[in-house]
Design a protein around this motif. Sequence first.
Motif, PDB file in Angstrom:
ATOM      1  N   MET A  16      -7.883  -4.124   2.226  1.00  0.00           N
ATOM      2  CA  MET A  16      -8.231  -2.999   1.120  1.00  0.00           C
ATOM      3  C   MET A  16      -8.098  -1.535   2.303  1.00  0.00           C
ATOM      4  O   MET A  16      -7.997  -0.388   1.503  1.00  0.00           O
ATOM      5  CB  MET A  16      -9.532  -2.926   0.547  1.00  0.00           C
ATOM      6  CG  MET A  16      -9.895  -4.429  -0.390  1.00  0.00           C
ATOM      7  SD  MET A  16      -8.645  -4.312  -1.641  1.00  0.00           S
ATOM      8  CE  MET A  16      -9.073  -3.145  -2.675  1.00  0.00           C
ATOM      9  N   LEU A  17      -8.047  -1.700   3.508  1.00  0.00           N
ATOM     10  CA  LEU A  17      -8.078  -0.500   4.283  1.00  0.00           C
ATOM     11  C   LEU A  17      -6.476  -0.301   4.481  1.00  0.00           C
ATOM     12  O   LEU A  17      -6.171   0.787   5.211  1.00  0.00           O
ATOM     13  CB  LEU A  17      -8.580  -0.755   5.684  1.00  0.00           C
ATOM     14  CG  LEU A  17      -9.976  -1.104   5.518  1.00  0.00           C
ATOM     15  CD1 LEU A  17     -10.652  -1.945   6.985  1.00  0.00           C
ATOM     16  CD2 LEU A  17     -10.817   0.346   5.716  1.00  0.00           C
ATOM     17  N   THR A  18      -5.591  -1.213   4.165  1.00  0.00           N
ATOM     18  CA  THR A  18      -4.046  -1.088   4.594  1.00  0.00           C
ATOM     19  C   THR A  18      -3.502  -0.376   3.464  1.00  0.00           C
ATOM     20  O   THR A  18      -2.001  -0.012   3.788  1.00  0.00           O
ATOM     21  CB  THR A  18      -3.632  -2.445   4.889  1.00  0.00           C
ATOM     22  OG1 THR A  18      -3.585  -3.045   3.529  1.00  0.00           O
ATOM     23  CG2 THR A  18      -4.361  -3.294   5.851  1.00  0.00           C
ATOM     24  N   PHE A  19      -3.633   0.075   2.554  1.00  0.00           N
ATOM     25  CA  PHE A  19      -3.091   0.736   1.509  1.00  0.00           C
ATOM     26  C   PHE A  19      -3.698   1.889   0.726  1.00  0.00           C
ATOM     27  O   PHE A  19      -4.931   1.964   0.747  1.00  0.00           O
ATOM     28  CB  PHE A  19      -2.122  -0.125   0.506  1.00  0.00           C
ATOM     29  CG  PHE A  19      -3.236  -1.022  -0.269  1.00  0.00           C
ATOM     30  CD1 PHE A  19      -3.500  -0.596  -1.863  1.00  0.00           C
ATOM     31  CD2 PHE A  19      -3.902  -2.118   0.208  1.00  0.00           C
ATOM     32  CE1 PHE A  19      -4.452  -0.990  -2.570  1.00  0.00           C
ATOM     33  CE2 PHE A  19      -4.739  -2.800  -0.846  1.00  0.00           C
ATOM     34  CZ  PHE A  19      -5.159  -2.275  -2.004  1.00  0.00           C
ATOM     35  N   THR A  20      -3.101   2.590  -0.221  1.00  0.00           N
ATOM     36  CA  THR A  20      -3.534   3.589  -1.117  1.00  0.00           C
ATOM     37  C   THR A  20      -3.382   3.212  -2.473  1.00  0.00           C
ATOM     38  O   THR A  20      -2.430   2.169  -2.797  1.00  0.00           O
ATOM     39  CB  THR A  20      -3.209   4.953  -0.882  1.00  0.00           C
ATOM     40  OG1 THR A  20      -2.089   5.087  -1.372  1.00  0.00           O
ATOM     41  CG2 THR A  20      -3.192   5.390   0.762  1.00  0.00           C
ATOM     42  N   ASP A  21      -4.382   3.353  -3.340  1.00  0.00           N
ATOM     43  CA  ASP A  21      -4.197   3.192  -4.953  1.00  0.00           C
ATOM     44  C   ASP A  21      -2.836   3.735  -5.299  1.00  0.00           C
ATOM     45  O   ASP A  21      -2.100   3.083  -5.972  1.00  0.00           O
ATOM     46  CB  ASP A  21      -5.374   4.014  -5.530  1.00  0.00           C
ATOM     47  CG  ASP A  21      -6.714   2.984  -5.639  1.00  0.00           C
ATOM     48  OD1 ASP A  21      -6.908   2.205  -4.614  1.00  0.00           O
ATOM     49  OD2 ASP A  21      -7.384   2.794  -6.780  1.00  0.00           O
ATOM     50  N   ASP A  22      -2.494   4.864  -4.963  1.00  0.00           N
ATOM     51  CA  ASP A  22      -1.343   5.756  -5.472  1.00  0.00           C
ATOM     52  C   ASP A  22      -0.359   4.949  -5.027  1.00  0.00           C
ATOM     53  O   ASP A  22       0.477   4.788  -5.890  1.00  0.00           O
ATOM     54  CB  ASP A  22      -1.588   6.935  -4.878  1.00  0.00           C
ATOM     55  CG  ASP A  22      -2.363   7.843  -5.762  1.00  0.00           C
ATOM     56  OD1 ASP A  22      -2.967   7.651  -6.527  1.00  0.00           O
ATOM     57  OD2 ASP A  22      -2.442   9.230  -5.271  1.00  0.00           O
ATOM     58  N   ASP A  23       0.078   4.595  -3.728  1.00  0.00           N
ATOM     59  CA  ASP A  23       1.194   4.037  -3.419  1.00  0.00           C
ATOM     60  C   ASP A  23       1.139   2.560  -3.971  1.00  0.00           C
ATOM     61  O   ASP A  23       2.264   1.904  -4.308  1.00  0.00           O
ATOM     62  CB  ASP A  23       1.069   3.730  -1.723  1.00  0.00           C
ATOM     63  CG  ASP A  23       1.330   5.128  -1.272  1.00  0.00           C
ATOM     64  OD1 ASP A  23       1.757   6.107  -1.681  1.00  0.00           O
ATOM     65  OD2 ASP A  23       1.069   5.158   0.184  1.00  0.00           O
ATOM     66  N   PHE A  24       0.052   1.594  -4.099  1.00  0.00           N
ATOM     67  CA  PHE A  24       0.361   0.542  -4.659  1.00  0.00           C
ATOM     68  C   PHE A  24       0.593   0.297  -6.121  1.00  0.00           C
ATOM     69  O   PHE A  24       1.550  -0.395  -6.491  1.00  0.00           O
ATOM     70  CB  PHE A  24      -1.127  -0.152  -4.423  1.00  0.00           C
ATOM     71  CG  PHE A  24      -1.194  -1.723  -5.014  1.00  0.00           C
ATOM     72  CD1 PHE A  24      -0.465  -2.721  -4.219  1.00  0.00           C
ATOM     73  CD2 PHE A  24      -2.107  -2.005  -6.155  1.00  0.00           C
ATOM     74  CE1 PHE A  24      -0.690  -3.931  -4.956  1.00  0.00           C
ATOM     75  CE2 PHE A  24      -2.360  -3.393  -6.491  1.00  0.00           C
ATOM     76  CZ  PHE A  24      -1.327  -4.385  -5.822  1.00  0.00           C
ATOM     77  N   LYS A  25      -0.046   1.297  -6.761  1.00  0.00           N
ATOM     78  CA  LYS A  25       0.149   1.449  -8.268  1.00  0.00           C
ATOM     79  C   LYS A  25       1.721   1.940  -8.501  1.00  0.00           C
ATOM     80  O   LYS A  25       2.330   1.651  -9.386  1.00  0.00           O
ATOM     81  CB  LYS A  25      -0.993   2.527  -9.161  1.00  0.00           C
ATOM     82  CG  LYS A  25      -2.177   1.791  -8.822  1.00  0.00           C
ATOM     83  CD  LYS A  25      -3.414   2.602  -9.311  1.00  0.00           C
ATOM     84  CE  LYS A  25      -3.109   2.686 -11.065  1.00  0.00           C
ATOM     85  NZ  LYS A  25      -4.415   3.288 -11.590  1.00  0.00           N
ATOM     86  N   ARG A  26       2.129   2.826  -7.692  1.00  0.00           N
ATOM     87  CA  ARG A  26       3.731   3.525  -7.924  1.00  0.00           C
ATOM     88  C   ARG A  26       4.395   2.182  -7.565  1.00  0.00           C
ATOM     89  O   ARG A  26       5.517   1.951  -8.369  1.00  0.00           O
ATOM     90  CB  ARG A  26       4.101   4.440  -6.740  1.00  0.00           C
ATOM     91  CG  ARG A  26       5.156   4.954  -7.117  1.00  0.00           C
ATOM     92  CD  ARG A  26       5.464   6.334  -6.160  1.00  0.00           C
ATOM     93  NE  ARG A  26       4.397   7.415  -6.854  1.00  0.00           N
ATOM     94  CZ  ARG A  26       4.837   7.943  -8.179  1.00  0.00           C
ATOM     95  NH1 ARG A  26       6.027   7.711  -8.706  1.00  0.00           N
ATOM     96  NH2 ARG A  26       4.007   8.794  -8.702  1.00  0.00           N
ATOM     97  N   SER A  27       4.358   1.368  -6.703  1.00  0.00           N
ATOM     98  CA  SER A  27       5.023   0.217  -6.408  1.00  0.00           C
ATOM     99  C   SER A  27       5.322  -0.826  -7.529  1.00  0.00           C
ATOM    100  O   SER A  27       6.327  -1.466  -7.765  1.00  0.00           O
ATOM    101  CB  SER A  27       4.698  -0.710  -5.014  1.00  0.00           C
ATOM    102  OG  SER A  27       3.711  -1.308  -5.211  1.00  0.00           O
ATOM    103  N   ILE A  28       4.361  -0.965  -8.176  1.00  0.00           N
ATOM    104  CA  ILE A  28       4.121  -1.770  -9.236  1.00  0.00           C
ATOM    105  C   ILE A  28       5.070  -1.326 -10.619  1.00  0.00           C
ATOM    106  O   ILE A  28       5.813  -1.926 -11.090  1.00  0.00           O
ATOM    107  CB  ILE A  28       2.529  -2.146  -9.802  1.00  0.00           C
ATOM    108  CG1 ILE A  28       1.968  -2.946  -8.712  1.00  0.00           C
ATOM    109  CG2 ILE A  28       2.734  -2.664 -11.019  1.00  0.00           C
ATOM    110  CD1 ILE A  28       0.557  -3.325  -8.935  1.00  0.00           C
ATOM    111  N   GLN A  29       4.620   0.194 -10.603  1.00  0.00           N
ATOM    112  CA  GLN A  29       5.356   0.894 -11.864  1.00  0.00           C
ATOM    113  C   GLN A  29       6.846   0.815 -11.330  1.00  0.00           C
ATOM    114  O   GLN A  29       7.728   0.674 -12.320  1.00  0.00           O
ATOM    115  CB  GLN A  29       4.964   2.280 -11.817  1.00  0.00           C
ATOM    116  CG  GLN A  29       5.627   3.042 -12.809  1.00  0.00           C
ATOM    117  CD  GLN A  29       4.837   4.365 -13.204  1.00  0.00           C
ATOM    118  OE1 GLN A  29       3.977   4.767 -12.377  1.00  0.00           O
ATOM    119  NE2 GLN A  29       5.299   5.189 -14.052  1.00  0.00           N
ATOM    120  N   ASP A  30       7.308   0.963 -10.069  1.00  0.00           N
ATOM    121  CA  ASP A  30       8.729   0.801  -9.924  1.00  0.00           C
ATOM    122  C   ASP A  30       9.308  -0.324 -10.045  1.00  0.00           C
ATOM    123  O   ASP A  30      10.469  -0.396 -10.605  1.00  0.00           O
ATOM    124  CB  ASP A  30       9.013   1.361  -8.183  1.00  0.00           C
ATOM    125  CG  ASP A  30       8.629   2.791  -7.915  1.00  0.00           C
ATOM    126  OD1 ASP A  30       8.526   3.569  -8.859  1.00  0.00           O
ATOM    127  OD2 ASP A  30       8.572   3.016  -6.730  1.00  0.00           O
TER     128      ASP A  30
END
Lengths: 162, 162
Positions: free
Chosen positions: A93-107
Amino acid sequence: MTVTDEYLSNNRAYAESFSGPLPLPPSQHVAVVACMDARLDVYAILGLGAGESHVIRNAGGVVTDDEIRSLAISQRLLGTTEIILIHHTDCGMLTFTDDDFKRSIQDETGIKPEWAAEAFDDLDVDVRQSIARIKASPFIPHTDSVRGFVFDVATGLLTEVV
Amino acid sequence: MTVTDEYLSNNRAYAESFSGPLPLPPSQHVAVVACMDARLDVYAILGLGAGESHVIRNAGGVVTDDEIRSLAISQRLLGTTEIILIHHTDCGMLTFTDDDFKRSIQDETGIKPEWAAEAFDDLDVDVRQSIARIKASPFIPHTDSVRGFVFDVATGLLTEVV
């Protein structure tokens, strides 16, 4: 043969020396909330005996509505009164951000998750805010003993967050 | 002295023979979703080795948004591909209804939880619908091996729900 099949084979060996059943309510009246991390064998880390304590786990060991649900059932229906929170070093959980993770899923899928991913950048701070979420909930009656810890995956030791 | 203090004492003994650290990603690429019940020592039941598989647990071993969150992180960021669901006999979730539980909380606190309690009256049916929730999620990429089981607290054996 999948890993699941191997684990089922292990289960048959486990059952051969199994002695049960134990009572449903946890005999030590504790609920643990810990990260899902594969290196956290919560029973071994705390020396939990069978039937002693509830163990709730998710990505991060964070407190969302589902942990409030589980803790409410644990305390109100099954008699637990103490809560132990466990985060750990080297957490995903220290290795990513919510924004980046959710954007990758949306992409990839075209859909943005409607839930928070609950990533964090400071273990102690997130333990403290997890405790605060529990204490702020109107649904958790027993909050006199809610203590949070960081498990060190290099040493096996728990350190309390104060 | 609380039970928490006793468990911390156990942890110091655990750390004395601890060997770590292991890598962060689960080496066997499995995520387990199981009930929080105190009698389910998931590592022992499945013969999980340290570092092998994620373990997600809550009241019932049900699949809500928080388990989808954890499974999405498990598969997308940490490389797991198989999922094992575990419900169990003599489960507390069989002993109440959502309506009664939520009304009792409302009667006591004046607030009705905005979440479902996720009680169920048939283990096999709830395992199947938990699998269905995972397969219906757009956020879980690997659903070829999603298998559900009922753990018998009297015998220690897992029985697959088909």
